[in-house]
Scaffold this active site. Sequence first.
Site, PDB file in Angstrom:
ATOM      1  N   ARG A 102      16.550 -22.852 -12.867  1.00  0.00           N
ATOM      2  CA  ARG A 102      17.494 -22.604 -13.952  1.00  0.00           C
ATOM      3  C   ARG A 102      16.830 -21.883 -15.123  1.00  0.00           C
ATOM      4  O   ARG A 102      17.170 -22.121 -16.278  1.00  0.00           O
ATOM      5  CB  ARG A 102      18.122 -23.928 -14.423  1.00  0.00           C
ATOM      6  CG  ARG A 102      18.947 -24.594 -13.338  1.00  0.00           C
ATOM      7  CD  ARG A 102      19.739 -25.794 -13.816  1.00  0.00           C
ATOM      8  NE  ARG A 102      18.919 -26.907 -14.220  1.00  0.00           N
ATOM      9  CZ  ARG A 102      18.391 -27.792 -13.371  1.00  0.00           C
ATOM     10  NH1 ARG A 102      18.576 -27.659 -12.064  1.00  0.00           N
ATOM     11  NH2 ARG A 102      17.671 -28.797 -13.821  1.00  0.00           N
TER      12      ARG A 102
ATOM     13  N   GLU B 181       0.802  -1.222   0.000  1.00  0.00           N
ATOM     14  CA  GLU B 181       0.000   0.000   0.000  1.00  0.00           C
ATOM     15  C   GLU B 181       0.836   1.274   0.000  1.00  0.00           C
ATOM     16  O   GLU B 181       0.583   2.177  -0.827  1.00  0.00           O
ATOM     17  CB  GLU B 181      -0.974  -0.002   1.198  1.00  0.00           C
ATOM     18  CG  GLU B 181      -2.038  -1.084   1.134  1.00  0.00           C
ATOM     19  CD  GLU B 181      -1.629  -2.368   1.825  1.00  0.00           C
ATOM     20  OE1 GLU B 181      -2.509  -3.074   2.338  1.00  0.00           O
ATOM     21  OE2 GLU B 181      -0.399  -2.662   1.859  1.00  0.00           O
TER      22      GLU B 181
END
Length: 341
Positions: free
Chosen positions: A210, A55
Site C-alpha cells: 500500500r 545487457e
Amino acid sequence: MPASDNRRYMAAALRLARWNTGRTATNPSVACIVVRDGAIVGRGVTAPGGRPHAEPQALSEAGDRARGATAYVTLEPCSHHGKTPPCAEALIAAGVARVVVSVTDPDERVSGRGLAMLSAAGIAVEKGVLEEEGRRVLAAYLTRQVQKRAHVTLKLALSADGMIGKVGAGQVAITGPLARAQVHALRAEMDAILIGSGTALADDPLLDVRLAGLEDRSPHRFVLGRNFVLAKTSRLALSADRVPLTLLGEQVGEGSNLLPLLQDMAANGITSLMVEGGAKVARAFLEQGLVDRILLFQSPLVIGEGGIAAPLSPHHMPDEFRLVAEEQFGPDRALHYEKET
C-alpha cells in the site's frame, strides 16, 4: 581502471538491479551499466516478466559508444540460446573492450561459459567485484538455482519485551509508520508472502503493498494451516480478485515437511517468499532449517501480560545466522541477519 572505480560502478549496477526485484518471474533481476571515458553511456535492467535482459537494453542505449567501453553486469551474461539470443554474444557484437561481473551464474547452461565466450572473443573479463553484495541482491535466484526451492525471508516485529502480539487483541501495531512502510517496500520485492492460519483468523490482515506507486507489486499471498475456514468477509478473501490468494490446508500444515512446498513454489516461478507470521509458522520454518534471512523490527512498545512470545530475538538467534545490517526507522530498529553458507 582503478579498483575503486570498479566497485563504484558495480555498486551502481547493483542498486539498479533491485529496481525490478520480484517482477522478473523465473529470471533474476540483473543490471548492466556501460561506461566509456568515465561516463555512464548505457543502463539496463531485466524487464518485468524476465525479458528483455539487461545487457541488450544497456547496449541499445549506448549505441556506438559501446565500442571500446566497459560493461558492468551484476550476473554473468548468459551464453545459451533461449527465447532470446545470448547476452554474451550481444556484448561481443557491440565491441565492448571489457566486461566486469559481480556473480558467476550457477545455472548449468551458463556457469562460466558466458565468461569463456567473452574471453575467447578478446574481451578482458574480471569477475567477483562486490561479489558478497551481488550474492545478497541475487540471493533468491541463487537459492532457486542451487537448492531448487524458494528463498525464505522471515520477518518479525518484536516489542521491547520480546512479544509479537497479544492474545485476543487481533492486529497489534507494534512498530511505527516508518517501519511499516519499510515492510511494504520489502513486500514489493517479494514473489510471495506466507502466514499461518491462526494469524489470518485472529488478525484479518490484507498483506498487500500500500505504498503510492507500488500498489501493483503486491505479491502472491499464502495461508498455511489445517482445518481452517477463511471467512468470505475477511480482507484476504475480499481482495482475492485483486491480489492472488492460495489457502494451503490439509496437504500442507505447520507440522508438515515444508520443503516440498518451497520446491513446488520454485517450480512455479515463485523465487522469493516472505514469512510474516505468526509464532507457530515461524518456528516451523526455523526448525526445518528453511529460513535464509531474518528481519527483526524492534519496537520500544511494551506489550506486557497476555503477550505472544517471539520464537527468537537478537539475544536468542540460531548460531548459523549473522548480523549483516542495522537500520533505524523512527523509534524502531531493524536488524538484518543472514544464514552463513
